[in-house]
Design a protein around this motif. Structure first.
Motif, PDB file in Angstrom:
ATOM      1  N   ILE A 236       0.853  -1.180   0.000  1.00  0.00           N
ATOM      2  CA  ILE A 236       0.000   0.000   0.000  1.00  0.00           C
ATOM      3  C   ILE A 236       0.888   1.228   0.000  1.00  0.00           C
ATOM      4  N   ASP A 237       0.684   2.118  -0.952  1.00  0.00           N
ATOM      5  CA  ASP A 237       1.460   3.353  -1.061  1.00  0.00           C
ATOM      6  C   ASP A 237       0.653   4.491  -0.457  1.00  0.00           C
ATOM      7  N   ASN A 238       1.147   5.070   0.640  1.00  0.00           N
ATOM      8  CA  ASN A 238       0.429   6.152   1.321  1.00  0.00           C
ATOM      9  C   ASN A 238       0.841   7.534   0.838  1.00  0.00           C
ATOM     10  N   TYR A 239       1.653   7.583  -0.223  1.00  0.00           N
ATOM     11  CA  TYR A 239       2.035   8.886  -0.774  1.00  0.00           C
ATOM     12  C   TYR A 239       0.844   9.529  -1.480  1.00  0.00           C
ATOM     13  N   ALA A 240       0.705  10.841  -1.309  1.00  0.00           N
ATOM     14  CA  ALA A 240      -0.254  11.641  -2.062  1.00  0.00           C
ATOM     15  C   ALA A 240       0.315  13.038  -2.199  1.00  0.00           C
ATOM     16  N   ALA A 241       0.068  13.670  -3.311  1.00  0.00           N
ATOM     17  CA  ALA A 241       0.614  15.011  -3.536  1.00  0.00           C
ATOM     18  C   ALA A 241       0.046  16.021  -2.548  1.00  0.00           C
ATOM     19  N   THR A 242      -1.214  15.813  -2.135  1.00  0.00           N
ATOM     20  CA  THR A 242      -1.836  16.679  -1.128  1.00  0.00           C
ATOM     21  C   THR A 242      -2.324  15.823   0.026  1.00  0.00           C
ATOM     22  N   ARG A 243      -2.348  16.378   1.215  1.00  0.00           N
ATOM     23  CA  ARG A 243      -2.665  15.630   2.425  1.00  0.00           C
ATOM     24  C   ARG A 243      -4.131  15.189   2.480  1.00  0.00           C
ATOM     25  N   THR A 244      -4.329  13.919   2.821  1.00  0.00           N
ATOM     26  CA  THR A 244      -5.652  13.389   3.127  1.00  0.00           C
ATOM     27  C   THR A 244      -5.561  12.721   4.488  1.00  0.00           C
ATOM     28  N   PRO A 245      -6.067  13.361   5.546  1.00  0.00           N
ATOM     29  CA  PRO A 245      -5.999  12.749   6.868  1.00  0.00           C
ATOM     30  C   PRO A 245      -7.021  11.628   6.999  1.00  0.00           C
ATOM     31  N   SER A 246      -6.695  10.622   7.759  1.00  0.00           N
ATOM     32  CA  SER A 246      -7.616   9.539   8.084  1.00  0.00           C
ATOM     33  C   SER A 246      -8.245   8.915   6.843  1.00  0.00           C
ATOM     34  N   ALA A 247      -7.427   8.674   5.826  1.00  0.00           N
ATOM     35  CA  ALA A 247      -7.912   8.055   4.591  1.00  0.00           C
ATOM     36  C   ALA A 247      -8.015   6.540   4.771  1.00  0.00           C
ATOM     37  N   THR A 248      -9.040   5.932   4.199  1.00  0.00           N
ATOM     38  CA  THR A 248      -9.112   4.471   4.172  1.00  0.00           C
ATOM     39  C   THR A 248      -8.155   3.976   3.093  1.00  0.00           C
ATOM     40  N   VAL A 249      -7.005   3.450   3.523  1.00  0.00           N
ATOM     41  CA  VAL A 249      -5.952   3.066   2.575  1.00  0.00           C
ATOM     42  C   VAL A 249      -6.007   1.585   2.216  1.00  0.00           C
ATOM     43  N   TRP A 250      -6.740   0.793   3.014  1.00  0.00           N
ATOM     44  CA  TRP A 250      -6.826  -0.646   2.737  1.00  0.00           C
ATOM     45  C   TRP A 250      -8.062  -1.216   3.397  1.00  0.00           C
ATOM     46  N   SER A 251      -8.740  -2.130   2.688  1.00  0.00           N
ATOM     47  CA  SER A 251      -9.844  -2.900   3.253  1.00  0.00           C
ATOM     48  C   SER A 251      -9.641  -4.359   2.913  1.00  0.00           C
ATOM     49  N   SER A 252      -9.897  -5.219   3.853  1.00  0.00           N
ATOM     50  CA  SER A 252      -9.730  -6.650   3.626  1.00  0.00           C
ATOM     51  C   SER A 252     -10.809  -7.163   2.677  1.00  0.00           C
ATOM     52  N   PRO A 253     -10.591  -8.339   2.091  1.00  0.00           N
ATOM     53  CA  PRO A 253     -11.701  -9.002   1.408  1.00  0.00           C
ATOM     54  C   PRO A 253     -12.723  -9.454   2.442  1.00  0.00           C
ATOM     55  N   ASP A 254     -13.839  -9.980   1.968  1.00  0.00           N
ATOM     56  CA  ASP A 254     -14.844 -10.508   2.876  1.00  0.00           C
ATOM     57  C   ASP A 254     -14.248 -11.698   3.620  1.00  0.00           C
ATOM     58  N   LEU A 255     -14.305 -11.680   4.953  1.00  0.00           N
ATOM     59  CA  LEU A 255     -13.654 -12.683   5.781  1.00  0.00           C
ATOM     60  C   LEU A 255     -14.681 -13.589   6.445  1.00  0.00           C
ATOM     61  N   PRO A 256     -14.301 -14.827   6.777  1.00  0.00           N
ATOM     62  CA  PRO A 256     -15.209 -15.684   7.534  1.00  0.00           C
ATOM     63  C   PRO A 256     -15.381 -15.161   8.956  1.00  0.00           C
ATOM     64  N   ASP A 257     -16.481 -15.519   9.578  1.00  0.00           N
ATOM     65  CA  ASP A 257     -16.694 -15.112  10.960  1.00  0.00           C
ATOM     66  C   ASP A 257     -15.567 -15.636  11.847  1.00  0.00           C
ATOM     67  N   GLY A 258     -15.164 -14.824  12.830  1.00  0.00           N
ATOM     68  CA  GLY A 258     -14.133 -15.249  13.760  1.00  0.00           C
ATOM     69  C   GLY A 258     -13.039 -14.218  13.896  1.00  0.00           C
ATOM     70  N   PRO A 259     -12.046 -14.510  14.757  1.00  0.00           N
ATOM     71  CA  PRO A 259     -10.940 -13.563  14.978  1.00  0.00           C
ATOM     72  C   PRO A 259      -9.966 -13.552  13.804  1.00  0.00           C
ATOM     73  N   HIS A 260      -9.370 -12.378  13.567  1.00  0.00           N
ATOM     74  CA  HIS A 260      -8.417 -12.216  12.469  1.00  0.00           C
ATOM     75  C   HIS A 260      -7.254 -11.336  12.918  1.00  0.00           C
ATOM     76  N   THR A 261      -6.133 -11.511  12.252  1.00  0.00           N
ATOM     77  CA  THR A 261      -4.974 -10.647  12.490  1.00  0.00           C
ATOM     78  C   THR A 261      -4.521 -10.033  11.178  1.00  0.00           C
ATOM     79  N   VAL A 262      -4.196  -8.751  11.243  1.00  0.00           N
ATOM     80  CA  VAL A 262      -3.670  -8.028  10.085  1.00  0.00           C
ATOM     81  C   VAL A 262      -2.291  -7.512  10.461  1.00  0.00           C
ATOM     82  N   VAL A 263      -1.276  -7.939   9.711  1.00  0.00           N
ATOM     83  CA  VAL A 263       0.096  -7.533   9.985  1.00  0.00           C
ATOM     84  C   VAL A 263       0.492  -6.415   9.026  1.00  0.00           C
TER      85      VAL A 263
END
Length: 600
Positions: free
Chosen positions: A548-575
């Motif tokens: 994921i590249d967080n560079y942008a020419a102008t600032r966007t605070p609190s941007a959604t930079v990544w969303s997971s695919p649809d996951l099965p029910d249960g606990p998950h970890t994102v590294v």
């Protein structure tokens, strides 16, 4: 393949399947809606695409998710974060146009030219045929030999004047080298055997000598060898018929019967099966290991063609290469190089949506030049439909989606349907959310207007069981149902008014990690995008990381930079791992995490 010509575009004629109208529209119904709701757009022009999720047949097998010369010379690029989402099932290559000229360039012997071409093909085969892909690889024997349109004018083609001795020597060396590699390939004996590639001509006596010799030698070297052919550059049963008659008489019929560039894959596959049955050769696998002409490679037409392939009964098909032959890592142009990195195009997002389809195929009714493939996944509780058109008009349609109360989607909260537009752009960071709505529980159908803004637009429409509202947690939270565990190299900043809760956790140390712990069906990361931000690698539940590249020419605070695919029910970890590289335009490598959004 690497062509200077193309077949004459044939009239489509009436199709066995239902179509809608002539547009460049691509509609995809897949999983994993966005986290933000918006108002549906105004109704589109009065055209209909009808999808019935209750009527199913066959399975969504991903036919067409293959590439001709789409990998780097050694097969290692593009990285898995760009390849794995497409779930490629096949590939094809033989080192065409690499310096040295193959066997021919070495003076009809095995020298550096032959070795380089074969090593390239085997490197690509190793990537595709081994885990995690486990696909098939068609080794272009003629390209390793040297017939790739760059061979000299005085080339002596196999079996000239009936002399096949040197051709046999080549085949025996090739089979021995493939066996020594430990890889399993399918031998595609001669690519497009006419014109510049085999001047003696298809169905000539010399061609038959060449073909018979190859089939016999390769099978003698490996009794389980699979032979592919005749690899004609268009669908022409009038030429294939005599070839099959000869091969049947001489015991050299290919195991996989193939051709290139069908105008209508569903019709052509039916015709080929009938031809094979009429000759007592039924049951053979069909393949189209080159499809889509250069002017057809856009989001809309790609989606149309994938829909045709899914219903055709063809077992494998590979996207053709025109401008990036033959050791480029752009997956035949569906990736583009931007600065120092590869990025997806609109076509890439269409192929990703197709790869995400699972379960059983569902009924689609259309008219005209639009075609569609639909799937229903009862295990993953999602529906998926891919629709595409073949011309240059700006699309507009109404989608009539039925069967929302079926077991795959039913639930007490209703069904969430999200419409996204996929423009045919290069690069394209992500589809644009057009609308999100929740269909009340007990409502079986919904009519969705789809309005394009440019030719070849695509639409991504998601339909999943509705859930409760998403939960957003500040990235500084280190305990609780949703929390983040930070390794070394991270700092914290407070009092930033344009961030969630005014805080951010940051790091510019390559290799520093942060682990998100959450239970839900979808996880999103919010971060700062600015001119000094770097790149991060994100992996969910141990899957191959995406960059994921967080560079942008102008600032966007609190941007959604990544969303997971649809996951099965249960606990998950994102590294999350801070990358050592950065966008060439960025002044820094900083990663500033702001918040975590979780869809229960």
């Amino acid at each position: 393949m690497h062509r200077e010509h193309r077949s004459t575009q044939r009239s489509a004629g009436p199709l066995r399947r239902r179509r809608l109208f002539a547009t460049g529209l691509a509609l995809i119904l897949a999983t994993g809606g966005g986290l933000t709701a918006t108002t549906p757009p105004a109704a589109a022009a009065g055209q209909d695409v009808v999808v019935d999720l209750r009527s199913t047949h066959g399975s969504a097998a991903g036919v067409g998710s293959g590439f001709l010369y789409g990998l780097s010379e050694d097969g290692q690029s593009p990285e898995d974060s760009l390849l794995a989402p497409l779930a490629p099932r096949s590939a094809r290559g033989g080192g065409a146009r690499l310096d040295g000229g193959g066997w021919v360039g070495d003076g009809y012997t095995a020298g550096n030219g032959y070795t380089r071409r074969l090593n390239s093909a085997l490197g690509q085969a190793r990537r595709i045929t081994t885990p995690p892909y486990n696909g098939t690889f068609d080794l272009l024997v003629s390209d390793v030999w040297g017939a790739d349109s760059t061979q000299p004018a005085d080339t002596v083609y196999p079996c000239t004047a009936g002399d096949c001795d040197n051709w046999r020597t080549f085949l025996r060396r090739l089979a021995a080298d493939v066996k020594a590699s430990g890889l399993k390939v399918r031998y595609d004996i001669w690519n497009e055997p006419a014109g510049a590639f085999f001047p003696p001509g298809f169905n000539s006596a010399q061609y038959y000598d060449m073909w018979d010799t190859a089939a016999r030698e390769l099978r003698a070297a490996d009794a389980s060898a699979q032979i592919v052919g005749p690899s004609l550059w268009d669908f022409s049963p009038g030429n294939v018929g005599p070839f099959l008659d000869h091969a049947n008489t001489h015991g050299t019929v290919p195991d996989i019967v193939n051709w290139h560039f069908s105008g209508t894959p569903v019709e052509d596959a039916t015709t080929m099966r009938q031809l094979l049955d009429s000759k007592g050769l039924g049951g053979r696998e069909l393949s189209m290991n080159e499809y889509l002409h250069a002017d057809e490679q856009n989001a809309g037409h790609s989606a149309w063609y994938l829909a045709q392939l899914a219903e055709s009964g063809i077992q494998s098909a590979s996207h053709a290469i025109w401008s990036d032959c033959c050791a480029s890592d752009t997956l035949d142009g569906i990736l583009v190089r931007s600065g120092d990195r590869l990025q997806p195009t609109g076509q890439w997002w269409v192929y990703k949506a197709y790869a995400d389809m699972a379960g059983s195929l569902a009924r689609v009714d259309t008219q005209g030049d639009l075609d569609a493939v639909a799937s229903v996944d009862t295990t993953g509780r999602r529906a998926a439909v891919l629709v595409g058109g073949r011309n240059d008009q700006t699309p507009g349609a109404d989608l009539d989606l039925r069967g929302l109360t079926s077991g795959a989607l039913s639930g007490g909260n209703g069904v969430t349907v999200t419409v996204q537009r996929i423009p045919d752009q290069a690069p394209l960071e992500a589809p644009t959310v057009v609308s999100t709505q929740t269909v009340p529980a007990g409502t079986d159908s919904v009519r969705l207007p789809l309005t394009g803004t440019a030719a070849h637009d695509a639409f991504l429409v998601t339909a999943v069981p509705a859930r409760t509202a998403s939960v957003t947690v500040d990235a500084t939270v280190t305990s609780g149902p949703v929390h983040v565990t930070y390794g070394t190299g991270w700092g914290r900043t407070d009092g930033v008014p344009d961030l969630y809760d005014g805080t951010a956790n940051w790091s510019y140390t390559p290799g520093s990690t942060a682990v998100v712990h959450a239970t839900g069906r979808q996880i999103g990361l919010r971060a700062v995008r600015d001119s000094d931000q770097g790149r991060m690698r994100v992996s969910v539940d141990g899957a191959a990381p995406v960059t994921i590249d967080n560079y942008a020419a102008t600032r966007t605070p609190s941007a959604t930079v990544w969303s997971s695919p649809d996951l099965p029910d249960g606990p998950h970890t994102v590294v999350i791992t801070v990358s050592a590289d950065k966008n060439a335009a960025s002044s820094g490598r900083n990663i500033a995490l702001d918040a975590i959004a979780v869809q229960p």
